[in-house]
Design an enzyme around this catalytic site. Structure first.
Site, PDB file in Angstrom:
ATOM      1  CE  LYS A   1      -3.627  -2.680   2.118  1.00  0.00           C
ATOM      2  NZ  LYS A   1      -4.853  -2.715   2.893  1.00  0.00           N
TER       3      LYS A   1
ATOM      4  CD  GLU B   1      -6.792  -0.157   1.264  1.00  0.00           C
ATOM      5  OE1 GLU B   1      -5.689  -0.027   0.706  1.00  0.00           O
ATOM      6  OE2 GLU B   1      -6.982  -0.897   2.243  1.00  0.00           O
TER       7      GLU B   1
ATOM      8  N   GLY C   1      -7.563  -4.831   7.114  1.00  0.00           N
ATOM      9  CA  GLY C   1      -6.953  -3.986   8.137  1.00  0.00           C
ATOM     10  C   GLY C   1      -7.708  -3.940   9.457  1.00  0.00           C
TER      11      GLY C   1
ATOM     12  CB  SER D   1      -7.384  -9.425   8.940  1.00  0.00           C
ATOM     13  OG  SER D   1      -7.768  -8.066   9.101  1.00  0.00           O
TER      14      SER D   1
HETATM   15  P1  PGA Z   1      -4.642  -6.388   5.373  1.00  0.00           P
HETATM   16  O1  PGA Z   1      -4.849  -5.840   3.889  1.00  0.00           O
HETATM   17  O2  PGA Z   1      -3.856  -7.672   5.263  1.00  0.00           O
HETATM   18  O3  PGA Z   1      -3.880  -5.284   6.074  1.00  0.00           O
HETATM   19  O4  PGA Z   1      -6.000  -6.618   5.944  1.00  0.00           O
HETATM   20  C1  PGA Z   1      -5.091  -6.705   2.802  1.00  0.00           C
HETATM   21  C2  PGA Z   1      -5.267  -5.911   1.537  1.00  0.00           C
HETATM   22  O5  PGA Z   1      -5.920  -4.858   1.569  1.00  0.00           O
HETATM   23  O6  PGA Z   1      -4.761  -6.298   0.464  1.00  0.00           O
END
Ligand code: PGA
Length: 250
Positions: A11, A101, A175, A213
């Site tokens: 990200k 996102e 997240g 997650s």
């Molecule tokens: P995360 O994000 O593992 O922090 O939940 C996964 C993603 O958005 O690809």
């Protein structure tokens, strides 16, 4: 049997020196593991500015380089955007598209994701197409329909297993530390496989990643679910140790 794929989505994180250190750590772990124990493919997707730095850090290790977005056009007057051809030119082999996102922050709709995926294919990149329902949609019993609609709209005609990966990422699990149950993931991935087979002849060979997650503590459980062929890892991919532990769970 499909070879699992573990993708780190960094990200908008890291700076040049932390990106380099993280990439070197992951690269040397992968390079130092014997081919027998290395039964999975590994990929890291850093922010655009660090793609060349990370590419150099993982060179020769076997870890693949991916980007987090691309434009649908091959070039031209698109200030601030990056063409798939540019990504291929600097050594990327894949690009994440339609992440929730991006759908939220940039209003990306399925059609835009499909056009970007077409661009990725044109440039010889693997399109990692993200889909997933929101919590409200799940609560309303619409999760399966939403994912079916996103597949129909986001996967371009002509996609094949070699150039397309689907990442199922329930928005409410990203997240948050929350994950669906193994049974729910199994249901959804079976459903996604079925929907894909309406458009692709080789849908049974498309890698379906679970994302949201994924941590060292839940990776074995999530990665052993039928039709889960790997993971798209966000937060935990920023720690080489955690990312490696997840990869070894596949
Ligand atoms: P995360 O994000 O593992 O922090 O939940 C996964 C993603 O958005 O690809």
């Amino acid at each position: 049997m499909t070879r699992p794929l573990i993708v780190g989505n960094w990200k908008m994180n890291t700076l040049r020196h932390t990106a380099m250190a993280l990439a070197q750590d992951i690269g040397s772990r992968y390079a130092d593991t014997s081919a027998d124990e290395r039964g999975f493919d590994l990929m890291v997707c850093p922010p655009f500015p660090y793609l060349p730095t990370v590419g150099e850090a993982i060179a020769g290790s076997g870890v693949a380089l991916g980007a987090q977005d691309c434009h649908a056009a091959g070039g031209g007057a698109h200030t601030g955007d990056v063409a798939a051809e540019m990504l291929a030119d600097i050594g990327c082999t894949a690009v994440i598209l339609g992440h929730s996102e991006r759908r939220t922050d940039h209003g990306e709709i399925d059609l835009a994701v499909s056009e970007k995926a077409r661009a990725a294919h044109r440039a010889g990149l693997i399109a990692i197409i993200c889909i997933g329902e929101t919590e409200a949609e799940r609560d309303a019993g619409q999760a399966a329909d939403i994912c079916a609609r996103q597949i129909a709209g986001s996967v371009p005609k002509g996609a094949v297993a070699e150039d397309t990966v689907i990442a199922y990422e329930p928005v409410w699990a990203i997240g948050t530390g929350r994950t669906p149950t193994a049974a729910d993931v199994a249901d959804m991935h079976g459903h996604i496989r079925g929907e894909l087979s309406r458009f692709l002849d080789d849908a049974d060979r498309v890698r379906l990643l679970y994302g949201g997650s994924v941590k060292p503590g839940n990776a074995i459980q999530l990665l052993s679910v039928p039709n889960v062929d790997g993971a798209l890892v966000g937060g935990a991919s920023l720690s080489a140790e955690d990312f490696w532990a997840i990869a070894q769970s596949s």
